[in-house]
Scaffold this active site. Structure first.
Site, PDB file in Angstrom:
ATOM      1  N   SER A 183      32.490  37.504  37.131  1.00 15.61           N
ATOM      2  CA  SER A 183      32.646  36.085  37.412  1.00 15.61           C
ATOM      3  C   SER A 183      31.339  35.316  37.167  1.00 15.61           C
ATOM      4  CB  SER A 183      33.149  35.929  38.851  1.00 15.61           C
ATOM      5  OG  SER A 183      33.560  34.626  39.105  1.00 15.61           O
ATOM      6  N   ASP A 353      44.474  35.815  35.404  1.00 17.16           N
ATOM      7  CA  ASP A 353      43.267  35.289  36.051  1.00 17.16           C
ATOM      8  C   ASP A 353      43.271  33.761  36.025  1.00 17.16           C
ATOM      9  OD1 ASP A 353      40.645  34.714  36.905  1.00 17.16           O
ATOM     10  OD2 ASP A 353      39.862  36.536  35.974  1.00 17.16           O
ATOM     11  N   HIS A 386      41.631  37.682  38.941  1.00 16.61           N
ATOM     12  CA  HIS A 386      40.185  37.659  39.140  1.00 16.61           C
ATOM     13  C   HIS A 386      39.637  38.813  39.991  1.00 16.61           C
ATOM     14  CE1 HIS A 386      36.750  35.198  38.171  1.00 16.61           C
ATOM     15  NE2 HIS A 386      36.289  35.316  39.399  1.00 16.61           N
TER      16      HIS A 386
END
Ligand SMILES: *[C@@H]1O[C@H](CO)[C@@H](O)[C@H](O)[C@H]1NC(C)=O
Length: 409
Positions: A183, A353, A386
């Site tokens: 991320s 995601d 995610h």
């Protein structure tokens, strides 16, 4: 009325981390609040919490950045067996994302979580913890209670933090480093590489749930918060620290969840996308340790990127102020096409995601179109969202095994 709406959005964005995968509302759990008030003991770091209990050797390290932040790092130098192969193990640096800390890599069982898996496969594992998180709140002259302590965005992570961490690991190991980011941990790396930073200490980089362009992210919560300038309003109201565990947020959320039309049970899906492969025990570990604070200014910077679809430095929103900081009236751009074409890159992204959106990843890949084909491995996990990249029970088979094969090339 507008104010109430705004507060609702503040709530929602603030609890995203906390509600990650939770079936019950974590804010209603009193123990959470008490825990976040505890000041961690120096002997009570991540090694003790999440590594030594599984029988792994672990060292606590401290790194001081040029801008004064004192960060904790953990090192898992060998696998569980304690055996070394005779060759010096290659160092791997793990950099977590926003609102998280190094525990990101230690949430599942040792045979499922990346940090232990790397150690068991002959890597010298180094875990970073970003400034402002629970175990990295030191500073040479400031306290987290001081407003200037929080005067940073990921620009400063690129400028000061990653260079200090890389230099430290490089000094300790005298070897070049494999990097793994998740991320925001991918954004700071890409931005650094685009400025030719860190490259002299780097072997290769693996980017999980890559965040570069984020203008098309499907997360309605993130989009709405960005559109309504939630972080900007928090900042103006004097909240320099974006603390998802703060009492103000907890209280607001309790009120907010009383509204039967609001689904407080599935905010994780709303925010991160539908993670396919999480273990409910892992979610409990997650809730005991996360989410973590960041600077509100950092959240503003991210909101600017969502609104504008650009990768630029923090926009002071004022020509003169920008000129003062950058010598030009608009913030300088991080040019992704400047990433060296021969840098070995492994990139894994998910079809579900909601933060690292497929279209945004395609935009990044278009910027990398001249990259040497044999230096770029791109992996697409159709069912991953995610959190699956760090918490998925099958991430070893799907992502980490190919990632280690790439490192060993
Ligand atoms: C879920 O986590 C628990 C606790 O770490 C572990 O014992 C169990 O094996 C995990 N389940 C799966 C399916 O990985």
């Amino acid at each position: 009325m507008a104010n109430i709406l705004l507060q609702c959005v503040v709530l929602v964005i603030s609890m995203c981390g906390l509600a990650l995968g939770s079936r019950t509302n974590p804010f209603l759990r009193k123990d959470r609040v008490t825990m976040s008030r505890m000041v961690p003991d120096a002997d009570d770091g991540i090694c003790k919490l999440r590594v030594e209990i599984f029988g792994y050797a672990c060292e606590e390290h401290t790194v001081t950045t040029q801008d004064g932040y004192i960060l904790s790092m953990q090192r898992i130098p060998v696998g569980k067996s304690g055996e070394t192969s005779g060759v010096r193990p290659p160092p791997v640096l793990l950099q977590h994302g926003v609102l998280m800390d190094g525990i990101t890599w230690l949430l599942n069982t040792p045979d499922q979580s990346l940090a232990y898996i790397l150690a068991d496969n002959g890597f010298d594992v180094w875990i970073a913890n970003t400034r402002g998180t629970k175990f990295s709140r030191g500073h040479t002259s400031l306290s987290p209670d001081d407003s200037p302590y929080w005067d940073w965005t990921w620009d400063q992570l690129v400028q000061y933090e990653l260079p200090a961490i890389f230099q430290y690991v490089h000094d300790q190991t005298t070897q070049n480093i494999h990097y793994v980011g998740h991320s925001l941990g991918t954004l700071v790396a890409l931005a650094s590489f685009s400025q030719q930073k860190l490259l002299n200490m780097l072997s290769s980089a693996a980017l999980l749930s890559p965040i570069a362009y984020i203008g098309q992210m499907t997360s309605l919560l993130a989009q709405t918060a960005a559109k309504h300038s939630v972080a900007e309003n928090l900042y103006k109201a004097g909240f320099d620290e974006f603390d998802p565990n703060s009492k103000a947020v907890t209280d607001l959320l309790k009120a907010y969840c009383k509204d039967p039309s609001i689904n407080c049970y599935d905010l994780m899906t709303t925010f991160t996308g539908k993670n396919c492969c999480l273990n409910s025990s892992t979610i409990d570990v997650f809730l005991e340790n996360e989410p973590q604070s960041t600077a509100t200014k950092n959240m503003i910077h991210l909101a600017q990127m969502i609104r504008e679809g650009t990768i630029r430095m923090y926009d002071y929103g004022d020509d003169e102020e920008n000129k003062k900081h950058y010598g030009q009236s608009t913030p300088p751009v991080y040019d992704m096409t400047s990433i060296p074409n021969d840098l070995p890159l492994f990139l894994s992204y998910g079809g579900a995601d909601a933060l690292s959106d497929v279209n945004d990843v395609q935009l990044l890949l278009a910027n990398l179109k001249d990259h040497s084909q044999d230096k770029l491995v791109v992996q697409y996990q159709d069912s991953y969202a995610h959190a699956d990249f760090v918490m998925g029970v099958n991430a070893k088979e799907l992502v980490y095994d190919p990632l280690m094969a790439f490192f060993k090339q």
